[in-house]
Each structure stands twice: as C-alpha cells, then as structure tokens.
Design an enzyme around this catalytic site. Structure first.
Site, PDB file in Angstrom:
ATOM      1  N   HIS A  94      -6.043   1.731  -3.296  1.00  0.00           N
ATOM      2  CA  HIS A  94      -5.263   1.149  -2.197  1.00  0.00           C
ATOM      3  C   HIS A  94      -4.841  -0.272  -2.541  1.00  0.00           C
ATOM      4  CE1 HIS A  94      -8.547  -1.333  -0.158  1.00  0.00           C
ATOM      5  NE2 HIS A  94      -9.139  -0.771  -1.169  1.00  0.00           N
TER       6      HIS A  94
ATOM      7  N   HIS B  12      -2.413   0.765   7.186  1.00  0.00           N
ATOM      8  CA  HIS B  12      -2.848   0.719   5.791  1.00  0.00           C
ATOM      9  C   HIS B  12      -3.024   2.153   5.301  1.00  0.00           C
ATOM     10  CE1 HIS B  12      -4.481  -0.972   2.173  1.00  0.00           C
ATOM     11  NE2 HIS B  12      -5.664  -0.385   2.333  1.00  0.00           N
TER      12      HIS B  12
ATOM     13  N   CYS C 103       0.819  -1.217   0.000  1.00  0.00           N
ATOM     14  CA  CYS C 103       0.000   0.000   0.000  1.00  0.00           C
ATOM     15  C   CYS C 103       0.853   1.268   0.000  1.00  0.00           C
ATOM     16  CB  CYS C 103      -1.011  -0.005   1.136  1.00  0.00           C
ATOM     17  SG  CYS C 103      -0.321  -0.044   2.799  1.00  0.00           S
TER      18      CYS C 103
END
Length: 186
Positions: free
Chosen positions: A118, A106, A37
């Site tokens: 993402h 994340h 990510c």
C-alpha cells in the site's frame, strides 16, 4: 474471535515471477493523484495480472467531503466484494480502509505472507503486515473478476507408493528409533 489473517493467508500458486513483478512498486514517493494508493493498485494489477484498471479522477480530500469514492466505483473496475474467512484471502485481494475518515480513503493489495502492499499519504509505498490499524480500519475486501490464481499443487505422501511390508518396517522404525540404530551398527 477472528483469526489473524497475516498468519494464514494462502499464497498457493504464487510464483517468484509474481513477486518480482511488483518489487519495483515498493519505495515509491507519494504524490496524490499520480503515485498514490490507487495508482499503486493500478500498477500492481497491470504488472502482475495484466489487467488495466481505470484511472478514476480522485478529487482532493474527497473523504472529508463525504464522497465514498472507492465504494461507488469498485464494481466499475471489475472488483466484487468477497465475504470469506480471513484464511481464504488470496494474493491480489484488495482491501479498502477508512483511515481517520468516515468513508474508505485508502486501498491496499494483499501479497504473500499476509502482507499488504500500500501507499499511505505522505510516505513511500511499502509492504506492511495486514494487522493492527490496517485490519481495524478495513471497510471491505474485494477480488477482481478476472484474477484466476492457479490451484495449489496437491502432493501425496510418498508412503502411499510403498509396498505394505516396507511401510510397516518404516512405521516400526519410527516407533522404535533405537532398533534402527542397532541394525545400522551391526
């Protein structure tokens, strides 16, 4: 109650070029530390905004060791936290999320139409509407200090350019459409 940002994110100033500059980032396989990510964010910023983000070391499983890596480093990459209404989120804003974690683990970037670009662990990178789990696990929203989006183009009502007598006729016709049809048939 908060409004659903996926319904009101501004895409003002977003060009087809901007969209094309990140399409190749969708569908990448996941490999932690290489194509994850944060790397997706780095590639997005490089390709769309021509901003090189540092490639910070990301220790394995840092979130389970209590290391709040993203929150410790975002400012070194040029990001600043923003506190705005969801309707003011912009293309390129960055969302930190704590997915099954006590700390942020994340990251995703907002693109047009309220979608989040993402790369979730073990999956291919994707576009996902920013709502549900992504919205509920967000720990912070950030904007890069060097991202300057063009202002939205302001348009004017064409009626403002017409003479008053023509505006009155159009207004009357809009109020009574049968009258216009009768005039057209004559």
């Amino acid at each position: 109650e908060l409004s659903d940002p996926s319904q009101n994110v501004s895409s003002a100033g977003i060009s087809v070029r901007d969209v094309l500059m990140y399409q190749h980032l969708i569908g990448r396989p996941f490999k932690y530390g290489t194509t994850d990510c944060y790397d997706l964010l780095r590639c997005f910023y490089r390709d769309v905004f021509e901003i090189e983000l540092p490639n910070f070391a990301r220790p394995n499983d840092f979130w389970n060791q209590g290391i709040d890596l993203y929150n410790r480093l975002y400012h070194k990459a040029g990001f600043r936290p923003i506190d705005v209404h969801p309707s003011e989120y912009q293309f390129g804003d960055v969302f930190l999320m704590a997915v099954r974690s006590p700390v942020s683990n994340h990251v995703g970037v907002l693109v047009e139409n309220g979608e989040l670009l993402h790369h979730l662990w073990g999956q291919r990178s994707s576009l996902t509407p920013y709502r549900g789990i992504w919205r509920n696990t967000t720990t912070g929203v950030f904007r890069h200090k060097d991202v300057k989006l063009p202002e939205a183009v302001q348009t004017q009502n064409i009626m403002d350019f017409l003479p008053a007598n023509i505006r009155r006729k159009i207004d009357a016709a809009l109020e009574n459409p049968e009258g216009i049809e009768r005039e057209i048939r004559l």
